[in-house]
Design a protein around this motif. Sequence first.
Motif, short mmCIF file in Angstrom:
data_model
loop_
_atom_site.label_atom_id
_atom_site.label_comp_id
_atom_site.label_asym_id
_atom_site.label_seq_id
_atom_site.Cartn_x
_atom_site.Cartn_y
_atom_site.Cartn_z
N PHE A 62 0.81 -1.21 0.00
CA PHE A 62 0.00 0.00 0.00
C PHE A 62 0.85 1.27 0.00
O PHE A 62 0.46 2.28 -0.57
N LEU A 63 2.03 1.22 0.65
CA LEU A 63 2.89 2.40 0.65
C LEU A 63 3.33 2.74 -0.76
O LEU A 63 3.35 3.91 -1.16
N SER A 64 3.66 1.72 -1.56
CA SER A 64 4.09 1.98 -2.93
C SER A 64 2.98 2.63 -3.74
O SER A 64 3.22 3.50 -4.58
N ILE A 65 1.74 2.21 -3.50
CA ILE A 65 0.60 2.79 -4.22
C ILE A 65 0.38 4.24 -3.81
O ILE A 65 0.22 5.14 -4.65
N ILE A 66 0.39 4.48 -2.50
CA ILE A 66 0.15 5.84 -2.00
C ILE A 66 1.31 6.77 -2.35
O ILE A 66 1.11 7.93 -2.72
N TYR A 67 2.52 6.25 -2.25
CA TYR A 67 3.72 7.05 -2.46
C TYR A 67 3.96 7.39 -3.93
O TYR A 67 4.40 8.49 -4.26
N ILE A 68 3.64 6.45 -4.83
CA ILE A 68 3.99 6.64 -6.25
C ILE A 68 2.75 6.82 -7.13
O ILE A 68 2.64 7.79 -7.89
N ALA A 69 1.79 5.90 -7.04
CA ALA A 69 0.66 5.92 -7.98
C ALA A 69 -0.26 7.12 -7.75
O ALA A 69 -0.70 7.77 -8.70
N VAL A 70 -0.55 7.44 -6.50
CA VAL A 70 -1.49 8.53 -6.22
C VAL A 70 -0.94 9.88 -6.68
O VAL A 70 -1.66 10.64 -7.36
N PRO A 71 0.30 10.26 -6.35
CA PRO A 71 0.81 11.55 -6.86
C PRO A 71 0.81 11.64 -8.38
O PRO A 71 0.43 12.68 -8.94
N PHE A 72 1.20 10.57 -9.07
CA PHE A 72 1.19 10.61 -10.53
C PHE A 72 -0.23 10.74 -11.07
O PHE A 72 -0.42 11.30 -12.15
N SER A 73 -1.20 10.25 -10.33
CA SER A 73 -2.59 10.31 -10.79
C SER A 73 -3.17 11.72 -10.72
O SER A 73 -4.27 11.96 -11.24
N LEU A 74 -2.45 12.64 -10.08
CA LEU A 74 -2.91 14.03 -10.04
C LEU A 74 -2.54 14.79 -11.31
O LEU A 74 -3.12 15.83 -11.60
#
Length: 228
Positions: A62-74
């Motif tokens: 979950f850290l990898s998703i929150i740390y990488i995927a979420v910022p790029f999704s903005l």
Amino acid sequence: IRPQAAVGIIAGLSIFIVSTLVAAGRLQGKYFLALIPLSLALMIGELFRKDEKPFDSLAHTFLSIIYIAVPFSLFPFAAFSRTGLQSLIGHQDIVFSPGIIVGFFLVLWANDTGAYLTGVSIGRHRLMERISPKKSWEGFFGGLVSAIFAAWLLGDWFGVLTKSQWMTAAIIISVAGTMGDLFESMLKRSIGVKDSGSIMPGHGGFLDRFDSALFAFPLLYLFLSLFG
């Protein structure tokens, strides 16, 4: 520790794809709810893996998703709904503009370049030696000045924000970008590796090219949402 790499990557890509389609007006925001089953699948999947450390596995996933995927999704939300050019993805009445993203990266690169040149030339006082021995306060302020100068020089061309707002954004980008860089260095030190991956060995790994952006862009997007 065995994070759920495959499902985690699928979840991260799904977040970005849904974000792009919602930002382009191709999907309604309610489709973000489809990400709930993916999150549950990660947790349910741990029941069948018979891992000795399921908590650590889920934490890393979950850290990898929150740390990488979420910022790029903005990024898609910053690009659509602004005045500018047409994009490859049809988006009906919503206008696409790369100005905010191009401006962000140019200011960020100006900060990194200024910090490096100043640090190498006159850097004496360590910024956070236990995490990144080479970073200095002189380099930090050199990067900050370079970022503000780039925003002042190119602010009118970027559009979306006024020149003074871009200069304020440059401060946010410089400070948050430095924290993002230090954070990734902390993660690597905590597990005893020099590179974040094998794609760019000897250069810190591929993630090193984006560690500053992962912290800086969400804050820039917040600033854009409130004052843009």
